[in-house]
Design an enzyme around this catalytic site. Structure first.
Site, PDB file in Angstrom:
ATOM      1  N   LYS A   1     -56.875  30.237-109.984  1.00  0.00           N
ATOM      2  CA  LYS A   1     -57.251  31.670-110.028  1.00  0.00           C
ATOM      3  C   LYS A   1     -55.979  32.292-110.401  1.00  0.00           C
ATOM      4  CE  LYS A   1     -58.212  35.523-106.806  1.00  0.00           C
ATOM      5  NZ  LYS A   1     -58.704  35.983-105.327  1.00  0.00           N
TER       6      LYS A   1
ATOM      7  N   SER B   1     -62.722  38.289-104.624  1.00  0.00           N
ATOM      8  CA  SER B   1     -62.116  38.764-105.869  1.00  0.00           C
ATOM      9  C   SER B   1     -61.951  37.268-106.730  1.00  0.00           C
ATOM     10  CB  SER B   1     -60.529  39.074-105.691  1.00  0.00           C
ATOM     11  OG  SER B   1     -59.790  38.251-104.934  1.00  0.00           O
TER      12      SER B   1
ATOM     13  N   SER C   1     -62.148  36.607-100.133  1.00  0.00           N
ATOM     14  CA  SER C   1     -62.142  36.732-101.519  1.00  0.00           C
ATOM     15  C   SER C   1     -62.403  35.016-101.970  1.00  0.00           C
ATOM     16  CB  SER C   1     -60.816  36.877-102.341  1.00  0.00           C
ATOM     17  OG  SER C   1     -60.877  38.226-102.408  1.00  0.00           O
TER      18      SER C   1
HETATM   19  N1  GLN Z   1     -62.736  42.591-100.659  1.00  0.00           N
HETATM   20  C1  GLN Z   1     -61.571  42.609-100.098  1.00  0.00           C
HETATM   21  C2  GLN Z   1     -60.533  43.432-100.700  1.00  0.00           C
HETATM   22  O1  GLN Z   1     -60.992  44.175-101.585  1.00  0.00           O
HETATM   23  C3  GLN Z   1     -60.840  41.001-100.102  1.00  0.00           C
HETATM   24  C4  GLN Z   1     -60.340  40.448-100.916  1.00  0.00           C
HETATM   25  C5  GLN Z   1     -59.501  39.422-100.811  1.00  0.00           C
HETATM   26  O2  GLN Z   1     -59.942  38.397-100.154  1.00  0.00           O
HETATM   27  N2  GLN Z   1     -58.354  39.181-101.640  1.00  0.00           N
HETATM   28  O3  GLN Z   1     -59.536  43.539-100.161  1.00  0.00           O
END
Ligand code: GLN
Length: 487
Positions: free
Chosen positions: A80, A155, A179
């Protein structure tokens, strides 16, 4: 030697060890699959074919030399784009870091490289990992391989879609509020968010530092374990890294769960959850019972506060972490003779709307006069959420719940409604706030043919239990082996 790219981590490592194929063959097959499918799926922000083939050749040469070989020698993986890898760009899905080349490699990646992996390239992410769909990437949206009109989750959507589409046997992700687990669920793969502090955050572009974890996505629990064992362990370069012996998870072949106590929290089966998600998760819990586990209800009474607490703490930490992107030290700079204007112009041009929203929310929550009411209060409730888990884990060994209230939603489905997007995270945020490990894995499909995921949460540092339970389940079911049709 057709379709080497669809091999799981476990199968790939066996084939490499037996000499059925070389790392070059395998890496080449993955790169060919990327070339064929990525123009449609858009999992990769940057594939690195030359570096990957050179690394594969080096792995093959190492194997020919013989002797003691590192455990993942020649295995291709994807990373990632929030993790630093020397020699590759690291953008975190943001224009402000377009073209940025970090001068060092993240510890988690370094350990995998030392164990012999080959990096295929960097995968797409919501900007600075803020999002649940990859739609917040400054560059493009990744498509779900099960249905390309759907999001892959986020994400770590690029990583999840790449594993699901058989472009790579495994990929790294990061999980601050879900994420790794939510995209794993949306794409029908297995994803581990380790205990906070278990895997070093050194070289991970910071989002919410008290929540950030580095995780793994792969086909099944066995595959995830192979990478987790290598990545985890104490790192003096990360002050929050836990000073504990590195894990050495060995999954047992027997599929019995005798003696295991599974807790089912009613707070995770709320109104509004897609009925097929509840059905499939409950059926999987039944399957754990068949394997010998006992199942009992547990309560996590502060669950309903996890969403507001997270959306105060994560933006507050993000507003501090992202202050460093000012046009001076990293990436983009919009020139202006006045240095203050240069900061403003750079940040205005470099950050996307969701990142700006979070910086503003976080700055507000931390500002004098509001700090106690928002940030301070959120910290107190965070403690209550963590205590819920400690109390529940006195009664049970693991907690089983859905990963997300729905299966993958349509691209553009949440339009300009940030709250609807935040609600996707309702079941994943609590584990981050409590710091406990979470594992997502596929347990079926909905009527539209989209994967449904189940989440297991465990005590701090008990990733092994989660992996063992999922492994037992995966030995008697085949959801994790299903392949999206486009392939
Ligand atoms: N969807 C959550 C956010 O927008 C978690 C994102 C993540 O775990 N990086 O913060």
């Amino acid at each position: 030697m057709s379709d080497l790219s669809s091999l799981s981590v476990t199968a790939a490592l066996i084939g490499l060890a037996r000499g059925d194929f070389t790392s070059r063959d395998l890496t080449h097959a993955c790169l060919a699959a990327i070339l064929k499918h990525d123009p449609e799926l858009r999992c990769f922000l940057a594939a690195e074919p030359e570096m990957a083939l050179a690394a594969a050749d080096a792995a093959d040469a190492r194997r020919r030399k013989g002797g003691d070989l590192p455990p993942l020698l020649g295995l291709p993986i994807a990373v990632k784009d929030v993790l630093a890898v020397e020699g590759m760009t690291a953008t975190a899905g943001s224009r402000i870091l377009s073209g940025f080349q970090p001068p060092y490699t993240a510890t988690a990646v370094r350990r995998l490289l030392d164990a012999g992996v080959v990096i295929l390239g960097k995968t797409n992410t919501d900007e600075f990992a803020m999002g649940s769909s990859t739609e917040n990437s400054a560059f493009f949206t990744t498509h779900n391989p099960w249905n390309t009109e759907r999001v892959p989750g986020g994400s770590s959507g690029g990583s999840a879609a790449a594993v699901a589409a058989r472009l790579t046997p495994a990929a790294l992700g990061s999980d601050t509020g879900g994420s790794v687990r939510q995209p794993a669920s949306f794409c029908g793969v297995t994803g581990l968010k380790p205990t906070y502090g278990r895997v070093s955050r050194y070289g991970l572009i910071a989002y919410g530092s008290s929540l950030d974890t580095v995780g793994v996505l792969a086909r099944g629990a066995e595959d995830v374990t192979a990478l987790f064992n290598v990545m985890a362990g104490h790192d003096p370069l990360d002050a929050t890294s836990a000073d504990r012996p590195a894990p050495d998870v060995r999954l047992s072949a027997g599929a019995t769960l005798k003696g295991l106590r599974v807790g089912v929290p009613e707070e995770y089966f709320i109104e509004g959850i897609q009925p097929e998600v509840e059905e499939r998760v409950r059926a999987a819990i039944e399957e754990l019972k068949t394997l010998g586990a006992t199942v009992q209800p547990v309560n996590l009474p502060h669950t309903k506060y996890a969403l507001p607490v997270y959306y105060l703490i994560a933006p507050a930490e993000a507003s501090a972490n992202l202050a460093r992107f000012d046009g001076v030290r990293y990436g983009l700079r919009v020139e202006n003779e006045d240095v203050i204007e240069m900061f403003k112009d750079t940040r205005g041009a470099g950050f996307g709307p969701e990142v700006i929203r979070r910086i503003m929310l976080g700055t507000y929550a931390l500002s004098a006069g509001y700090y106690d009411a928002y940030y301070g209060q959120a910290q107190k409730v965070r403690t209550l959420i963590a205590r819920d888990f400690l109390a529940a884990f006195e009664q049970v060994d693991v907690i089983a719940a859905p990963v997300a209230p729905t299966t993958a939603f349509k691209i553009g489905g949440h339009g300009d409604d940030p709250l609807a997007m935040y609600l996707e995270d309702v079941f994943t945020l609590p584990a981050n706030l409590a710091g406990v490990p979470g594992l997502a894995f596929p347990v079926g499909f909905d009527a539209a043919g989209l994967p449904v995921g189940m989440q297991l949460m465990g005590r701090h540092f008990e990733e092994e239990t989660l992996l063992q339970v999922a492994h037992a389940y995966q030995q008697t079911t085949d959801w994790h082996t299903r392949v999206p049709e486009h392939k």
